[in-house]
Design a protein around this motif. Structure first.
Motif, PDB file in Angstrom:
ATOM      1  N   ARG A  78     -18.374  -3.507  20.675  1.00 37.20           N
ATOM      2  CA  ARG A  78     -19.585  -3.115  21.102  1.00 37.20           C
ATOM      3  C   ARG A  78     -19.557  -2.838  22.947  1.00 37.20           C
ATOM      4  O   ARG A  78     -19.823  -2.279  23.547  1.00 37.20           O
ATOM      5  N   CYS A  79     -18.729  -4.184  23.085  1.00 39.96           N
ATOM      6  CA  CYS A  79     -18.678  -4.495  24.910  1.00 39.96           C
ATOM      7  C   CYS A  79     -17.695  -3.550  25.352  1.00 39.96           C
ATOM      8  O   CYS A  79     -17.789  -2.833  26.419  1.00 39.96           O
ATOM      9  N   SER A  83     -18.385  -0.760  28.104  1.00 37.88           N
ATOM     10  CA  SER A  83     -17.618  -0.407  29.319  1.00 37.88           C
ATOM     11  C   SER A  83     -17.743   1.002  29.345  1.00 37.88           C
ATOM     12  O   SER A  83     -17.564   1.701  30.556  1.00 37.88           O
ATOM     13  N   PHE A  90     -19.602  -2.219  33.352  1.00 37.47           N
ATOM     14  CA  PHE A  90     -19.749  -3.308  32.595  1.00 37.47           C
ATOM     15  C   PHE A  90     -18.302  -3.514  31.870  1.00 37.47           C
ATOM     16  O   PHE A  90     -17.911  -2.427  31.548  1.00 37.47           O
ATOM     17  N   ASP A  91     -17.887  -5.010  32.106  1.00 38.91           N
ATOM     18  CA  ASP A  91     -16.621  -5.093  31.426  1.00 38.91           C
ATOM     19  C   ASP A  91     -16.280  -6.453  31.346  1.00 38.91           C
ATOM     20  O   ASP A  91     -16.326  -7.484  32.074  1.00 38.91           O
ATOM     21  N   ILE A  92     -16.142  -7.035  30.149  1.00 39.37           N
ATOM     22  CA  ILE A  92     -15.873  -8.472  29.508  1.00 39.37           C
ATOM     23  C   ILE A  92     -14.647  -8.863  30.105  1.00 39.37           C
ATOM     24  O   ILE A  92     -14.439 -10.056  30.150  1.00 39.37           O
ATOM     25  N   SER A 125     -11.332  -2.944  29.977  1.00 39.75           N
ATOM     26  CA  SER A 125     -11.139  -2.956  28.861  1.00 39.75           C
ATOM     27  C   SER A 125     -10.274  -2.218  28.138  1.00 39.75           C
ATOM     28  O   SER A 125     -10.133  -2.276  26.831  1.00 39.75           O
ATOM     29  N   PHE A 147     -18.285 -13.520  27.850  1.00 37.95           N
ATOM     30  CA  PHE A 147     -19.454 -13.050  27.512  1.00 37.95           C
ATOM     31  C   PHE A 147     -20.747 -13.459  27.953  1.00 37.95           C
ATOM     32  O   PHE A 147     -21.862 -13.239  27.654  1.00 37.95           O
ATOM     33  N   VAL A 150     -23.549 -11.015  28.411  1.00 39.99           N
ATOM     34  CA  VAL A 150     -24.186 -10.415  26.877  1.00 39.99           C
ATOM     35  C   VAL A 150     -24.249 -11.778  25.988  1.00 39.99           C
ATOM     36  O   VAL A 150     -24.987 -11.438  24.967  1.00 39.99           O
ATOM     37  N   TYR A 154     -26.895 -11.440  22.998  1.00 38.60           N
ATOM     38  CA  TYR A 154     -26.676 -11.625  21.635  1.00 38.60           C
ATOM     39  C   TYR A 154     -27.287 -12.616  20.942  1.00 38.60           C
ATOM     40  O   TYR A 154     -27.749 -12.197  19.772  1.00 38.60           O
ATOM     41  N   GLU A 258     -29.110  -7.869  23.975  1.00 41.90           N
ATOM     42  CA  GLU A 258     -27.694  -7.678  24.268  1.00 41.90           C
ATOM     43  C   GLU A 258     -27.571  -6.717  25.101  1.00 41.90           C
ATOM     44  O   GLU A 258     -26.941  -6.522  26.470  1.00 41.90           O
ATOM     45  N   ALA A 262     -26.501  -6.406  29.159  1.00 44.39           N
ATOM     46  CA  ALA A 262     -25.141  -5.561  29.874  1.00 44.39           C
ATOM     47  C   ALA A 262     -25.639  -4.845  30.644  1.00 44.39           C
ATOM     48  O   ALA A 262     -24.928  -4.354  31.827  1.00 44.39           O
TER      49      ALA A 262
END
Length: 308
Positions: A78-79, A83, A90-92, A125, A147, A150, A154, A258, A262
């Motif tokens: 989902r992340c 992205s 948005f980027d983990i 990502s 994370f 998010v 979550y 979540e 984000a």
């Protein structure tokens, strides 16, 4: 109906869990279960425990793939989609960049161009490979996923789902102002959240009524630095690798904590025009933005109460 609550520190934030239920014993059981669920997710996702799946993935970056739990695999997927949706805002994988900056001290320095360029090689990502059988590979050495943007959302979504499945019709999960709420307060009135004045966080500028929705705020009034008269937030643009200027706070309302988490980060990075345009394309998503001049901008359909 009565309100029952518990307050404690979880996931690096001050959590408040509220259940509106007539029976006190049932409420205490639900609160206990909610806290246990957040603690479980924290142990799964934290970067600060060597045995967490996040830490294990980071240690194996550029070395070999790692099999993870189904929920971690789904969260990463989902992340990655988020992205893509936000064009990288948005980027983990931005964790590698955060190590370059110190927002809490007075000795702030921008990294030199060579260091920034080298670090950016481990960000993006597109370098996360989701393979079969819940296997994840961070394909570049030095990659770090996290994370933080998010994880709380979550966890709030999971607690809400758990409680609703057990018949809780009115509740709140509040993580340091990021709030998920459904149903009503004990007196039947809607839940609401105050939007803080970025220049005086103890003062409420506006109120948002919340009904079966989640609110998250990304602001630069707690962690920031100023250079040449410009205030930069602790949010870092994963594409440029630099801290984000010109926006004091972004609040996003959506059906999912979540998603709100984000998008609050993403809109801050994207800026007012691009960020608001994105929000207006998404169903049941709303946004309130305060810029460096304290101008307030809002998405098309947001419902604001100017007073309590």
């Amino acid at each position: 109906m009565q309100s029952h609550k518990v307050q404690l520190r979880l996931m690096g934030s001050d959590f408040e869990l509220i259940v509106v239920e007539q029976d006190a014993a049932t409420s205490q059981q639900r609160l206990h279960e909610g806290v246990a669920e957040i603690q479980r997710i924290e142990q799964l996702l934290t970067e600060f425990n060597n045995t967490s799946q996040t830490a294990l993935l980071n240690r194996q970056a550029g070395v070999q793939p790692l099999q993870v739990d189904e929920e971690v695999y789904a969260l990463i997927a989902r992340c990655i989609r988020l992205s893509t949706l936000t064009q990288g805002a948005f980027d983990i994988t931005a964790g590698a960049l955060k190590a370059l900056y110190n927002f809490k001290g007075s000795s702030f320095q921008l990294p030199d161009a060579a260091t920034l360029a080298a670090t950016l090689q481990a960000v993006g990502s597109q370098h996360i490979q989701l393979q079969g059988d819940r296997t994840v590979y961070l394909s570049r050495k030095g990659m770090r996923i996290g994370f933080g943007a998010v994880g709380k959302g979550y966890a709030a979504d999971r607690v809400k789902a758990l409680w609703m499945a057990k018949g809780i019709k009115n509740g709140v999960i509040n993580a340091s102002g990021d709030l998920t709420a459904w149903g009503t307060q004990p007196d039947g009135s809607p839940w609401k959240i105050g939007i803080a004045d970025p220049d005086n966080p103890a003062k409420i500028m506006l109120w948002l009524p919340i009904n079966n929705a989640a609110v998250a705020t990304s602001g630069n009034y707690e962690q920031y630095f100023e250079q040449n008269g410009i205030r930069y937030s602790h949010n870092i643009d994963p594409v440029s690798g630099k801290p984000v200027p010109f926006i004091k706070s972004v609040t996003v309302v959506s059906p999912s904590a979540e998603l709100s988490d984000a998008l609050a980060t993403a809109v801050t990075v994207m800026g007012r025009e691009a960020g608001m345009y994105l929000v207006d394309q998404l169903p049941n998503v709303h946004c309130l933005l305060i810029d460096a001049e304290n101008q307030v901008f809002q998405s098309r359909h947001i419902n604001i109460h100017a007073t309590a």
